[in-house]
Each structure stands twice: as C-alpha cells, then as structure tokens.
Design a protein around this motif. Structure first.
Motif, PDB file in Angstrom:
ATOM      1  N   ILE A 172       0.988  -1.096   0.035  1.00 40.13           N
ATOM      2  CA  ILE A 172       0.028   0.007  -0.110  1.00 40.13           C
ATOM      3  C   ILE A 172       0.865   1.200   0.070  1.00 40.13           C
ATOM      4  CG2 ILE A 172      -1.633   1.059   1.289  1.00 40.13           C
ATOM      5  CD1 ILE A 172      -2.676  -1.424   2.245  1.00 40.13           C
ATOM      6  N   ILE A 173       0.671   2.084  -0.916  1.00 37.62           N
ATOM      7  CA  ILE A 173       1.635   3.157  -1.110  1.00 37.62           C
ATOM      8  C   ILE A 173       0.737   4.382  -1.358  1.00 37.62           C
ATOM      9  CG2 ILE A 173       3.077   4.329  -2.981  1.00 37.62           C
ATOM     10  CD1 ILE A 173       3.746   1.454  -3.820  1.00 37.62           C
ATOM     11  N   TRP A 174       1.168   5.723  -0.433  1.00 35.08           N
ATOM     12  CA  TRP A 174       0.596   6.916  -0.368  1.00 35.08           C
ATOM     13  C   TRP A 174       1.295   8.042  -0.483  1.00 35.08           C
ATOM     14  CZ3 TRP A 174       1.241  10.623   3.354  1.00 35.08           C
ATOM     15  CH2 TRP A 174       0.174  11.648   3.409  1.00 35.08           C
ATOM     16  N   SER A 175       1.099   9.287  -1.256  1.00 30.32           N
ATOM     17  CA  SER A 175       1.722  10.489  -1.293  1.00 30.32           C
ATOM     18  C   SER A 175       0.701  11.547  -1.121  1.00 30.32           C
ATOM     19  CB  SER A 175       2.296  10.502  -2.810  1.00 30.32           C
ATOM     20  OG  SER A 175       2.903  11.724  -3.225  1.00 30.32           O
ATOM     21  N   SER A 176       1.359  12.579  -0.187  1.00 30.70           N
ATOM     22  CA  SER A 176       0.457  13.810  -0.067  1.00 30.70           C
ATOM     23  C   SER A 176       0.243  14.830  -1.337  1.00 30.70           C
ATOM     24  CB  SER A 176       0.988  14.577   0.892  1.00 30.70           C
ATOM     25  OG  SER A 176       2.142  14.971   0.928  1.00 30.70           O
ATOM     26  N   ILE A 177       1.053  14.338  -2.381  1.00 25.58           N
ATOM     27  CA  ILE A 177       1.170  15.224  -3.594  1.00 25.58           C
ATOM     28  C   ILE A 177      -0.149  14.772  -4.229  1.00 25.58           C
ATOM     29  CG2 ILE A 177       2.142  15.862  -5.682  1.00 25.58           C
ATOM     30  CD1 ILE A 177       4.654  15.348  -4.299  1.00 25.58           C
ATOM     31  N   GLU A 178      -1.057  15.437  -4.548  1.00 24.81           N
ATOM     32  CA  GLU A 178      -2.407  15.382  -5.080  1.00 24.81           C
ATOM     33  C   GLU A 178      -3.112  14.185  -4.305  1.00 24.81           C
ATOM     34  OE1 GLU A 178      -3.524  17.039  -7.617  1.00 24.81           O
ATOM     35  OE2 GLU A 178      -1.742  18.133  -7.656  1.00 24.81           O
ATOM     36  N   GLY A 179      -2.680  13.424  -3.263  1.00 28.17           N
ATOM     37  CA  GLY A 179      -3.094  12.736  -2.406  1.00 28.17           C
ATOM     38  C   GLY A 179      -3.467  11.335  -3.180  1.00 28.17           C
ATOM     39  N   ARG A 180      -2.475  10.998  -3.810  1.00 30.53           N
ATOM     40  CA  ARG A 180      -2.482   9.315  -4.662  1.00 30.53           C
ATOM     41  C   ARG A 180      -2.172   8.502  -3.649  1.00 30.53           C
ATOM     42  NH1 ARG A 180      -4.414   9.315  -9.653  1.00 30.53           N
ATOM     43  NH2 ARG A 180      -3.091   7.691  -9.991  1.00 30.53           N
ATOM     44  N   PHE A 181      -3.131   7.405  -4.005  1.00 33.25           N
ATOM     45  CA  PHE A 181      -2.578   6.005  -3.227  1.00 33.25           C
ATOM     46  C   PHE A 181      -2.745   4.773  -4.287  1.00 33.25           C
ATOM     47  CE2 PHE A 181      -7.354   6.142  -2.918  1.00 33.25           C
ATOM     48  CZ  PHE A 181      -7.959   4.966  -3.141  1.00 33.25           C
ATOM     49  N   TRP A 182      -2.144   3.714  -3.995  1.00 33.26           N
ATOM     50  CA  TRP A 182      -2.050   2.866  -4.808  1.00 33.26           C
ATOM     51  C   TRP A 182      -2.001   1.259  -3.939  1.00 33.26           C
ATOM     52  CZ3 TRP A 182       1.224   6.626  -5.322  1.00 33.26           C
ATOM     53  CH2 TRP A 182       1.238   7.563  -6.386  1.00 33.26           C
ATOM     54  N   TYR A 183      -2.778   0.364  -4.279  1.00 31.76           N
ATOM     55  CA  TYR A 183      -2.983  -0.802  -3.651  1.00 31.76           C
ATOM     56  C   TYR A 183      -2.577  -1.929  -4.387  1.00 31.76           C
ATOM     57  CZ  TYR A 183      -5.534  -4.709  -1.459  1.00 31.76           C
ATOM     58  OH  TYR A 183      -5.843  -5.931  -0.945  1.00 31.76           O
ATOM     59  N   TYR A 184      -1.744  -2.762  -4.130  1.00 38.00           N
ATOM     60  CA  TYR A 184      -0.959  -3.713  -5.005  1.00 38.00           C
ATOM     61  C   TYR A 184      -1.382  -5.237  -4.190  1.00 38.00           C
ATOM     62  CZ  TYR A 184       1.705  -0.625  -7.823  1.00 38.00           C
ATOM     63  OH  TYR A 184       2.144   0.255  -8.941  1.00 38.00           O
TER      64      TYR A 184
END
Length: 531
Positions: free
Chosen positions: A418-430
C-alpha cells in the motif's frame, strides 16, 4: 483642645450659620426660600464626593467633579452678589436693615474649600498608591499564572511518561507470566515423564529377574543336554546338538513378547522419535539373527546413537528476501508486537509492504500508528463486523479508504503493498504484484506527525492500549517493511518475486522491541520455510 473637624461637620456648621443669618428677623419670604436652596445645594455637593470616594470612583470622574465644583463656586459667588444687591434693594424699599454677614459666609466657604482641596489631594494620593499596588499585583499574578502553566505542562508530561512506563511494565509482566506458565507446563510434563520412567525401570527390574530365572533354567537344560551327549556314543553328537538347537529355536520363537520388550520399544520411540516402522524392522532383524545374538540383544538397552535420525528434505525455496516472520496464533488482546523505533520527522509519502497469511475470516489489524492527538493517525485493518471482505486504510482519522481483501482470506501466502503520497493525495494498492485499486485526493497536502507509537496486530484506541478483540490479527506476517517514500511498480514486483528488498526502509521486523502474549518471532530467510 478640640480635635480637627471633618469636612462633613464643617459643611453642616457653615450651612447652619448661613440659614441663621438669612432667617434672622424672619420677615422676608424670598430670603427663606433662597437660604433653603443654598443649604440643600451645599449639602448635596459636599456629601456626593465623599460617598463616591469611599466607593472607589476613578480618577477621571473625580477630576470632572472638581471642575464642576469650581463652576458651582463661581456661580455661588455671582449668586451671592445678586442676593446681596437684591436684599439691599428690599431693605431700602421696606426699611429693613440687612444684617446678613456675607463675610462670615465667605470665610466658612473658603475653609470648606480648603478642607475639600486637602481631601482631594489625599484621595488622589491614595488612588495613585492603589494604582501602583494594582500594577504590581497584576505582575505577580501573571508570573504565578506562567509558573502554574509550566507546572501543569510538566505534570502532564510526567503523567504521560509514567503511563507509557506502566504499559511497558504491564506488557513485560504479561510476557513473563506467559513464560512462567509455559515453564510450569514443561515442568509438569517432565515430572509425569519422570514417573513413567520410574515405572518403566521397576517393570524392567522385575522382567530382568524373570529372565534371570529363565536363563538359569536354560543353563540347567544345556547341562542336561551335555550329559546326554557325553553318555550317548552311538549317535552322532552333532546331530543331537542340531536337534536340541532346533527345539530351543522353536521354543524361543514361539515365546510371547515380554513386558520388558514392550517397555524397551516405548523408550526407543520416546528417545529417538522414530516412526513405528523403524522399530518393527529392527525387531524383524533381531528375530532373524542366531539365538545367542537374540539373547544378547534382549538384555541390552538400546543406545540413542545407534538409531539414525532421518531428516525430512526441505521444500525448494524461491522467495528468500523475507528475513523473519511474526506468528499471531489466536484471537486475543494480549497478542501484539511493539516497535522500538518511531518516526522522527513528519511523513508526506509512505509505502507499506508485507507477506501475510490470514488464519481467520477477516483480516484484522496489520499496522497501527497513534499519536497524542489522534489514536488512528495511520491504520491498516479489517474487523470482525460489517463487510468482512474489506479493510480500511486510515490516514488522520476519520479520513479513510476501503480496500478489497476477499482474495486474502483463503489461508495462503499473499504479498500486499500500500503506497500513499500527499502530492495530489494519490494512493496505490498492490496484491500479488497486481494493481487492485488506486485513487487521488486522499489527504492531499497532509503531513503525518512524528513521535507516535507503532503496534502490529492490534488497533490502538489510546496511545499504546485499549485494544479490541474483534480487531486482532490472527495469522502470519513475514518480510514486513515501511518506507517514507513511494515505491515504483518495478520495486513492488521485485519484492513479490523475491528478488530483493529496496533500500531506505525505516521500519522492519528487525526493529520489533517487544512481543506480548503468544506472539512468536521466527527467523526464516525464505518464505517457503516460514511455517
């Protein structure tokens, strides 16, 4: 010698003298009315400043009153002149002598004015001293307030530190109690095993005595056979010996298994932990040996090194980058792991990856990060209520995203990132190298604060405590790691394929400081060996 008279008494005396002078003769009605008005005005304006001063009238109001008194003094002087002129006119017209002593009234008024000025100066001095005392008192109050604030802050920090120490000591005590219980159970099993061994030794001694008697009987039979061989010369001695040997072999083979033999088999099983087939093979081999060798083995206890230890071959490993594994065996609020380190700076990006094998019908809490201001600052969990096929990814409660977890609940190993970035609030779930879900505008521009408390296996409702059994994790976590940056899809795929671990991980299972309850930390380089 008379004491000094107060301004109030002086005003009363002056007013009385004024009335006495005005009413002397009692012939003019207008003079009586004027005297009464003058007496009323003087009395009211003399008593009002004193009552106001006693009640603490401000200095600005007192100055306004002094200006008003000056105006009244001027008006009174003009009124005095007009009254004197009017009285003289009346006296001429009606032949009445004017006996009003205005000089005496002026002296009385001047004396009252002096008393009022001295009283005003004294009042101003008192007000100034009161003002300075009020300022000093305000300064002392501010200092006391700041000292009280510092003491309150220090007391709160001390209480918070004591609370954390109490949680740590409580966890250490529970861990120690679990270890003591395990040792006690081991001691009980050893005592039971000791009793069984003593019983077996007693049975062996009795069986040995019986076999000694049998051996004595056999020796007597052999002596009798020898006597028969020596006496019989016509027959072939070797043929008679063969016949007797055959009789003995049949006798030994038809004998039932003794109790000693059965105890011997049990001891062999306990000492070597070999399967029953190995012992049966050894028994079959012992029955096929000659009679003398069978008797020798019958009365000798087996040595442990004589039985070979067969090791089962390990499964061929493919994923060898996990390092270690945490085992959460059951649903309990006592089963959790605490990290020694925490975040030193604010987090704007993060990646959480782990291998997991769930042994329950729901995911439970994988990761929980709590601070003093928010007990759900960073959480990855699923609970035993509502939709079982979903887990929540929380950043700064109450903001969260739901992630599908139905494919994880099959009791097999799965790789999760699970990956998250505060830039644009993006998240990815692998999940198992495949991108299952992603999105944006999830806590855009948010910063996860440092200095919190990290727990695996339980969801914190307060800092380091208040766990819920419905949110506990049951299963295995292997190769857990956390980065304060976003991993690329190539790095995620490499992790899932066992090709290596990306650099820069700030937390891993090597940083686990304390394990509570029945949690076990198992070292296993390869995922196939993490059982």
């Amino acid at each position: 010698m008379e004491g000094r008279k107060s301004p109030k008494m002086l005003a009363a005396e002056g007013s009385f003298c004024l009335l006495k002078t005005l009413f002397k003769g009692g012939k003019v009605t207008m003079t009586r009315q004027v005297g009464g008005s003058v007496f009323l005005l003087i009395t009211v304006f003399l008593l009002m400043p004193m009552s106001w001063t006693r009640r603490g009238v401000p200095a600005d109001t007192f100055k306004a009153l002094n200006n008003r008194l000056r105006t009244l003094n001027q008006q009174f002087k003009r009124f005095q002149q007009m009254t004197s002129t009017h009285l003289q006119r009346i006296g001429k017209n009606h032949n009445v002598t004017n006996n009003v002593d205005f000089k005496f009234l002026s002296q009385q008024f001047e004396r009252i004015s002096r008393e009022l000025r001295s009283f005003r100066e004294m009042t101003e001095h008192s007000l100034n001293s009161l003002k300075s005392w009020t300022k000093s008192l305000q300064k002392k109050t501010n200092r006391l307030h700041s000292s009280l604030s510092n003491m309150t802050r220090a007391l709160w920090q001390n209480n918070h530190h004591n609370l954390r120490e109490i949680h740590k000591q409580r966890a250490a005590l529970t861990d120690l109690s679990h270890k003591i219980q395990k040792q006690q159970s081991q001691i009980d099993s050893l005592e039971s095993l000791k009793d069984q061994v003593q019983d077996g030794m007693q049975d062996l001694q009795t069986s040995l005595k019986k076999h000694q008697t049998r051996i004595m009987k056999l020796e007597s039979q052999i002596q009798e056979l020898l006597k028969i061989i020596s006496t019989s010369k016509a027959e072939d001695p070797f043929n008679s010996i063969r016949k007797q040997h055959g009789v003995l072999m049949r006798h030994v083979q038809t004998q039932p298994k003794s109790r000693e033999h059965r105890i011997r088999e049990r001891l062999l099983l306990r000492s070597t932990k070999q399967p029953q087939t190995t012992i049966r093979e050894r028994q079959w081999q012992s029955t096929t040996q000659p009679t003398v060798q069978a008797h020798e083995e019958l009365f000798q206890l087996p040595l442990r090194h004589k039985i070979p230890h067969v090791q089962s071959p390990k499964e061929e490993a493919k994923i060898c980058n996990v390092g270690s594994m945490l085992l959460f065996p059951s649903t309990s609020t006592e089963n959790y792991a605490i990290f020694q380190k925490t975040f030193q700076t604010g987090i704007h990006e993060l990646s959480i990856c782990t291998w997991l094998k769930v042994d329950a019908k729901y995911v439970g809490t994988i990761f929980s990060y709590a601070t003093e201001n928010n007990d759900n600052m960073l959480v990855l969990y699923g609970h035993n209520s509502g939709k079982l096929g979903l887990m929540d990814f929380v950043i700064g409660d109450p903001t969260y995203r739901e992630l599908p977890s139905q494919n994880i609940l099959d009791g097999e190993w799965h790789h999760l990132c699970i990956i998250w970035s505060s830039i644009e609030g993006r998240f990815w779930y692998y999940l198992d190298r495949h991108l299952i879900s992603n999105g944006s505008k999830f806590q855009k521009g948010y910063e996860i604060p440092p200095g919190g408390f990290v727990v695996l296996g339980q969801e914190q409702d307060s800092l380091g405590g208040d766990f819920d059994v419905a949110e506990a994790f049951v299963g295995r976590l292997a190769g857990f790691a956390l980065w304060t940056r976003t991993l690329s899809p190539v790095e995620v795929s490499g992790l899932a394929d066992g090709k290596g671990v990306p650099q820069g991980a700030v937390l891993s299972l090597d940083d686990v400081d304390q394990m509570s309850g029945s949690v076990q930390h198992i070292t296993c380089e390869c995922l196939e060996h993490c059982v």
